[in-house]
Design a protein around this motif. Structure first.
Motif, PDB file in Angstrom:
ATOM      1  N   TYR A 103      20.334  -3.127 -77.215  1.00  0.00           N
ATOM      2  CA  TYR A 103      20.541  -1.699 -77.492  1.00  0.00           C
ATOM      3  C   TYR A 103      21.774  -1.164 -76.768  1.00  0.00           C
ATOM      4  O   TYR A 103      22.583  -0.453 -77.350  1.00  0.00           O
ATOM      5  N   HIS A 104      21.908  -1.517 -75.478  1.00  0.00           N
ATOM      6  CA  HIS A 104      23.037  -0.971 -74.715  1.00  0.00           C
ATOM      7  C   HIS A 104      23.479  -1.982 -73.664  1.00  0.00           C
ATOM      8  O   HIS A 104      22.643  -2.612 -73.002  1.00  0.00           O
ATOM      9  N   ASP A 129      23.244  -1.127 -81.206  1.00  0.00           N
ATOM     10  CA  ASP A 129      22.957   0.144 -81.868  1.00  0.00           C
ATOM     11  C   ASP A 129      24.260   0.871 -82.206  1.00  0.00           C
ATOM     12  O   ASP A 129      25.229   0.818 -81.434  1.00  0.00           O
ATOM     13  N   THR A 132      25.022   3.737 -79.386  1.00  0.00           N
ATOM     14  CA  THR A 132      25.433   3.240 -78.068  1.00  0.00           C
ATOM     15  C   THR A 132      26.749   2.468 -78.152  1.00  0.00           C
ATOM     16  O   THR A 132      27.515   2.436 -77.180  1.00  0.00           O
ATOM     17  N   GLU A 157      22.489   5.516 -88.757  1.00  0.00           N
ATOM     18  CA  GLU A 157      22.547   5.961 -87.374  1.00  0.00           C
ATOM     19  C   GLU A 157      21.311   6.761 -86.971  1.00  0.00           C
ATOM     20  O   GLU A 157      21.117   7.053 -85.781  1.00  0.00           O
ATOM     21  N   PHE A 160      17.338   3.859 -84.348  1.00  0.00           N
ATOM     22  CA  PHE A 160      17.831   3.087 -83.207  1.00  0.00           C
ATOM     23  C   PHE A 160      17.605   1.591 -83.429  1.00  0.00           C
ATOM     24  O   PHE A 160      16.542   1.183 -83.906  1.00  0.00           O
ATOM     25  N   HIS A 162      16.744  -0.894 -81.251  1.00  0.00           N
ATOM     26  CA  HIS A 162      16.234  -0.800 -79.885  1.00  0.00           C
ATOM     27  C   HIS A 162      15.818  -2.148 -79.297  1.00  0.00           C
ATOM     28  O   HIS A 162      15.246  -2.208 -78.203  1.00  0.00           O
TER      29      HIS A 162
END
Length: 228
Positions: A103-104, A129, A132, A157, A160, A162
């Protein structure tokens, strides 16, 4: 005399039949026993799974590790730096491929490990994502924009992406391994949150996660399709 001749003929026939049939019968039972033993070995192998699992938990104790993370100084076995080094060693051990679904990602240490793997010829694919990816501190945007890494995001968008998992060397049963959990590869995740990561070489799990990654990879368009 005739009776004796018939008896000799019968004996020859019986002998010939015995020579032809008995080995076939023995061969049949030997193969049957072999197949039975092979089946038992397979069942035993499935029963005694040799795969390993290693669990890492980030707790309140890791809040004191912010300076350690910034200076790469370990304070003990439960230090955030120690945990991060464990993940980096996994990435650094890659020989064939890395399929990262995250995710990030903002940690430079992870970014450097991915760059090193790519430079060694490892096939690095990344799914992240869409939101992010556009953030200022996203290292995935840097990897894609500056270094040409293959990165994909979901087309919508409003949803997510995730997931947080990574499959390494899935093509080789002797090398394959993976990690998954709640942790985003960020400083916040490593020092401020309650998080967990599981590391394993379990073939069933790796196959399932690889299949899911490949499905998402085919579903999500290339990042170049977006005007980021």
């Amino acid at each position: 005399m005739v009776h004796k001749m018939h008896l000799k003929v019968i004996c020859k026939i019986v002998t010939a039949v015995s020579v032809a049939v008995i080995p076939a019968i023995i061969n049949y039972f030997v193969k049957r026993r072999y197949k039975k033993k092979l089946k038992e070995l397979k069942l035993r192998k499935n029963k005694f799974d040799n795969s390993y699992y290693h669990c890492i938990f980030w707790t309140m104790e890791n809040t004191k590790c912010r300076e350690h993370m910034l200076n790469s100084i370990e304070c003990g076995n439960n230090c955030s730096v120690t945990y991060l080094e464990t993940i980096i060693r996994l990435l650094s051990s890659s020989k064939l491929s890395i399929a990262l679904c995250m995710y990030h990602l903002t940690l430079k240490q992870i970014t450097d490990a991915l760059i090193e793997a790519n430079n060694r010829g490892v096939n690095v694919r990344i799914i992240t994502d869409a939101i992010t990816f556009k953030m200022q501190h996203s290292k995935l945007k840097f990897l894609q924009k500056k270094l040409g890494f293959d990165v994909r995001v979901p087309p919508n968008e409003d949803t997510f992406m995730h997931h947080k998992f990574c499959v390494i060397d899935a093509e080789d049963l002797d090398l394959h391994k993976m990690f998954l959990g709640s942790l985003n590869l960020t400083l916040q995740g490593c020092v401020n949150n309650f998080e967990f990561v599981i590391i394993t070489n379990n073939s069933h799990m790796i196959t399932s996660y690889k299949d899911e990654f490949d499905l998402l990879w085919k579903t999500f368009p290339d990042i170049y399709a977006y005007n980021f």
